[in-house]
Design a protein around this motif. Structure first.
Motif, PDB file in Angstrom:
ATOM      1  N   UNK A  96     -20.950 -17.913 -15.693  1.00  0.00           N
ATOM      2  CA  UNK A  96     -20.217 -17.891 -16.958  1.00  0.00           C
ATOM      3  C   UNK A  96     -18.732 -18.111 -16.737  1.00  0.00           C
ATOM      4  N   UNK A  97     -18.191 -17.420 -15.742  1.00  0.00           N
ATOM      5  CA  UNK A  97     -16.754 -17.522 -15.478  1.00  0.00           C
ATOM      6  C   UNK A  97     -16.378 -18.906 -14.963  1.00  0.00           C
ATOM      7  N   UNK A  98     -17.167 -19.441 -14.042  1.00  0.00           N
ATOM      8  CA  UNK A  98     -16.858 -20.746 -13.437  1.00  0.00           C
ATOM      9  C   UNK A  98     -16.903 -21.869 -14.461  1.00  0.00           C
ATOM     10  N   UNK A  99     -17.790 -21.751 -15.450  1.00  0.00           N
ATOM     11  CA  UNK A  99     -17.932 -22.788 -16.470  1.00  0.00           C
ATOM     12  C   UNK A  99     -17.072 -22.516 -17.703  1.00  0.00           C
ATOM     13  N   UNK A 100     -16.366 -21.393 -17.713  1.00  0.00           N
ATOM     14  CA  UNK A 100     -15.525 -21.071 -18.858  1.00  0.00           C
ATOM     15  C   UNK A 100     -16.314 -20.816 -20.123  1.00  0.00           C
ATOM     16  N   UNK A 101     -17.476 -20.190 -19.990  1.00  0.00           N
ATOM     17  CA  UNK A 101     -18.347 -19.937 -21.146  1.00  0.00           C
ATOM     18  C   UNK A 101     -17.914 -18.626 -21.810  1.00  0.00           C
ATOM     19  N   UNK A 102     -16.885 -18.711 -22.636  1.00  0.00           N
ATOM     20  CA  UNK A 102     -16.221 -17.520 -23.149  1.00  0.00           C
ATOM     21  C   UNK A 102     -16.791 -17.015 -24.461  1.00  0.00           C
ATOM     22  N   UNK A 103     -17.557 -17.839 -25.188  1.00  0.00           N
ATOM     23  CA  UNK A 103     -18.021 -17.475 -26.518  1.00  0.00           C
ATOM     24  C   UNK A 103     -19.534 -17.306 -26.525  1.00  0.00           C
ATOM     25  N   UNK A 104     -19.980 -16.068 -26.671  1.00  0.00           N
ATOM     26  CA  UNK A 104     -21.408 -15.768 -26.684  1.00  0.00           C
ATOM     27  C   UNK A 104     -21.849 -15.554 -28.127  1.00  0.00           C
ATOM     28  N   UNK A 105     -22.778 -16.384 -28.586  1.00  0.00           N
ATOM     29  CA  UNK A 105     -23.299 -16.288 -29.951  1.00  0.00           C
ATOM     30  C   UNK A 105     -24.696 -15.679 -29.893  1.00  0.00           C
ATOM     31  N   UNK A 106     -24.863 -14.557 -30.591  1.00  0.00           N
ATOM     32  CA  UNK A 106     -26.155 -13.883 -30.609  1.00  0.00           C
ATOM     33  C   UNK A 106     -26.597 -13.649 -32.055  1.00  0.00           C
ATOM     34  N   UNK A 107     -27.431 -14.519 -32.584  1.00  0.00           N
ATOM     35  CA  UNK A 107     -27.936 -14.311 -33.942  1.00  0.00           C
ATOM     36  C   UNK A 107     -29.021 -13.235 -33.965  1.00  0.00           C
ATOM     37  N   UNK A 129     -29.766 -11.493 -41.502  1.00  0.00           N
ATOM     38  CA  UNK A 129     -29.218 -12.691 -40.857  1.00  0.00           C
ATOM     39  C   UNK A 129     -27.795 -12.386 -40.417  1.00  0.00           C
ATOM     40  N   UNK A 130     -27.666 -11.895 -39.190  1.00  0.00           N
ATOM     41  CA  UNK A 130     -26.385 -11.490 -38.622  1.00  0.00           C
ATOM     42  C   UNK A 130     -26.068 -12.389 -37.433  1.00  0.00           C
ATOM     43  N   UNK A 131     -24.788 -12.669 -37.226  1.00  0.00           N
ATOM     44  CA  UNK A 131     -24.359 -13.388 -36.032  1.00  0.00           C
ATOM     45  C   UNK A 131     -23.303 -12.550 -35.321  1.00  0.00           C
ATOM     46  N   UNK A 132     -23.588 -12.166 -34.080  1.00  0.00           N
ATOM     47  CA  UNK A 132     -22.623 -11.427 -33.267  1.00  0.00           C
ATOM     48  C   UNK A 132     -21.951 -12.403 -32.313  1.00  0.00           C
ATOM     49  N   UNK A 133     -20.612 -12.434 -32.359  1.00  0.00           N
ATOM     50  CA  UNK A 133     -19.815 -13.277 -31.488  1.00  0.00           C
ATOM     51  C   UNK A 133     -19.166 -12.367 -30.451  1.00  0.00           C
ATOM     52  N   UNK A 134     -19.580 -12.521 -29.208  1.00  0.00           N
ATOM     53  CA  UNK A 134     -19.142 -11.655 -28.111  1.00  0.00           C
ATOM     54  C   UNK A 134     -18.266 -12.439 -27.138  1.00  0.00           C
ATOM     55  N   UNK A 135     -17.068 -11.910 -26.840  1.00  0.00           N
ATOM     56  CA  UNK A 135     -16.239 -12.523 -25.802  1.00  0.00           C
ATOM     57  C   UNK A 135     -16.928 -12.281 -24.465  1.00  0.00           C
ATOM     58  N   UNK A 136     -17.016 -13.308 -23.633  1.00  0.00           N
ATOM     59  CA  UNK A 136     -17.938 -13.250 -22.504  1.00  0.00           C
ATOM     60  C   UNK A 136     -17.305 -13.339 -21.118  1.00  0.00           C
ATOM     61  N   UNK A 137     -16.063 -13.761 -21.015  1.00  0.00           N
ATOM     62  CA  UNK A 137     -15.498 -13.971 -19.670  1.00  0.00           C
ATOM     63  C   UNK A 137     -14.315 -13.067 -19.367  1.00  0.00           C
ATOM     64  N   UNK A 245     -18.650  -4.059 -25.738  1.00  0.00           N
ATOM     65  CA  UNK A 245     -19.201  -3.674 -27.038  1.00  0.00           C
ATOM     66  C   UNK A 245     -20.217  -4.707 -27.532  1.00  0.00           C
ATOM     67  N   UNK A 246     -19.927  -5.978 -27.288  1.00  0.00           N
ATOM     68  CA  UNK A 246     -20.842  -7.030 -27.724  1.00  0.00           C
ATOM     69  C   UNK A 246     -22.171  -6.984 -27.012  1.00  0.00           C
ATOM     70  N   UNK A 247     -22.137  -6.634 -25.743  1.00  0.00           N
ATOM     71  CA  UNK A 247     -23.365  -6.516 -24.963  1.00  0.00           C
ATOM     72  C   UNK A 247     -24.272  -5.456 -25.576  1.00  0.00           C
ATOM     73  N   UNK A 248     -23.696  -4.317 -25.912  1.00  0.00           N
ATOM     74  CA  UNK A 248     -24.474  -3.203 -26.437  1.00  0.00           C
ATOM     75  C   UNK A 248     -24.934  -3.472 -27.873  1.00  0.00           C
ATOM     76  N   UNK A 249     -24.030  -3.888 -28.734  1.00  0.00           N
ATOM     77  CA  UNK A 249     -24.374  -4.066 -30.143  1.00  0.00           C
ATOM     78  C   UNK A 249     -25.387  -5.185 -30.351  1.00  0.00           C
ATOM     79  N   UNK A 250     -25.296  -6.248 -29.567  1.00  0.00           N
ATOM     80  CA  UNK A 250     -26.240  -7.350 -29.757  1.00  0.00           C
ATOM     81  C   UNK A 250     -27.646  -6.954 -29.345  1.00  0.00           C
ATOM     82  N   UNK A 251     -27.783  -6.112 -28.322  1.00  0.00           N
ATOM     83  CA  UNK A 251     -29.114  -5.625 -27.965  1.00  0.00           C
ATOM     84  C   UNK A 251     -29.639  -4.671 -29.033  1.00  0.00           C
TER      85      UNK A 251
END
Length: 358
Positions: A96-107, A129-137, A245-251
């Motif tokens: 994730x870090x090497x590819x700069x994948x900073x935006x995690x979308x979890x519907x 119908x919820x979309x959680x946007x989690x900062x990832x890097x 927080x995004x990791x926990x709430x999306x699960x």
């Protein structure tokens, strides 16, 4: 131009569920004439067993060259005792870090056929119908210093939660843009009453809202957000928050839909190159038994086609095929209810592929 998709099955149930998504991809290629080439690479424990590294250079180079990555799952007790920086999870974090994948979308989308599979009452989750946007890097998963050291004769573990203004603005704009395309409501989740890093988060989100006057921005402490997701989840449209927080709430949100086995995710860079994976883990306790739910991985494939390949039409067709199969009453063990037919991993994949080709 041919699009390159890298397949990274990983560990545990990863190879089983990814195989079913590949079946669906092959049908989509035939039906829609997609010009796609696929390659495969090792990651996680499977890569460590061969290369002594959860993300060997050969896998990282293939990932960098691909237009999108379809990812399975990583980890398991087999690798729990190896040195920390060689564990499977570190390979995914590095990827994730090497590819700069900073935006995690979890519907968190509840298919109407699964309303009874949720742990909450159908009237609470129907139409969810919820979309959680989690900062990832950034955040505590990557912050330095970190480690375990000796202090006053005992071990002390420590991590650092840190976000720069530019990191917050970057993920904030993604969330506001997505909110504009949905219900124009965005809830930013923080713990600004205790943590200075999230106090800054709240300030930046508030500043950004001036650029999006049509979006209604609200703020919520993470403990309250966790409670509200269970009490009245349909009050939310888009949520944006940091890595932890995004990791926990999306699960947590995943279970509102009946099973974490139903939830896909996308991790994007600024050019919308992405890594697509189910939200669940490697489930080593059921690996090889043919009972894992492949639908989250198949729906992750749909997200791949929508976001990285700009083929929303194909994505919609795959999502419709999943709904058709659910309407037919087919269920893997995790979402099975009385009156439905319990099927294996492969049978579910075959059914989605058949519905897509119909």
């Amino acid at each position: 131009m041919t699009k390159q998709i890298l397949i990274m099955p990983g560990d545990g149930i990863g190879p089983e569920i990814v195989a079913e998504a590949v079946k669906v991809l092959q049908v989509a290629q035939q039906r829609f004439g997609l010009d796609i080439a696929t390659d495969e690479a090792l990651v996680g424990g499977a890569a460590y067993d061969v290369h002594g590294d959860p993300l060997p250079d050969v896998s990282l180079e293939k990932a960098r060259a691909a237009d999108a990555i379809l990812f399975g799952s990583i980890g398991g007790p087999k690798w729990d005792t190896i040195e920390r920086d060689k564990r499977p999870e570190r390979g995914l974090l590095r990827l994730r870090s090497s590819l700069g994948l900073f935006a995690n979308l979890r519907p968190a989308l509840l298919f109407p056929q699964l309303a009874d599979a949720s742990s909450l009452k159908p009237e609470v989750v129907s139409g969810l119908d919820i979309l959680i946007v989690r900062e990832l890097t950034g955040g505590i998963y990557f912050g330095q210093p970190r480690g375990i050291r000796e202090e006053n004769g005992e071990r002390v573990g420590f991590n650092t939660d840190v976000y720069s203004e530019s990191e917050i603005r970057r993920i904030g704009r993604v969330a506001f843009d997505l909110a504009m395309a949905r219900g124009k409501r965005l809830c930013s989740v923080d713990k600004a009453n205790v943590l200075e890093v999230t106090e800054l988060w709240k300030e930046i989100m508030t500043e950004l809202s001036a650029e999006y006057p049509e979006v209604e921005l609200s703020h919520m402490y993470v403990d309250n957000a966790a409670m509200q997701l269970v009490r009245a989840p349909k009050q939310f449209d888009v949520l944006v928050t940091g890595n932890l927080f995004g990791d926990i709430l999306s699960d947590q949100a995943a279970m509102l839909t009946g099973s974490i086995g139903m939830l896909p995710s996308a991790s994007l860079d600024q050019a919308r190159k992405g890594l697509y994976e189910p939200c669940h883990g490697s489930a080593p306790d059921i690996a090889g038994q043919g009972i894992a739910n492949p639908l989250a991985t198949i729906l992750s494939l749909a997200m791949l086609l929508r976001y990285s390949l700009d083929r929303g039409d194909v994505a919609q067709a795959i999502e419709a095929a999943v709904e058709t199969v659910l309407e037919q009453g087919l269920r893997t063990a995790d979402i099975h209810t009385e009156g439905c037919r319990k099927v294996s991993t492969a049978e579910m994949g075959d059914a989605v592929a058949a519905a897509l080709s119909a």
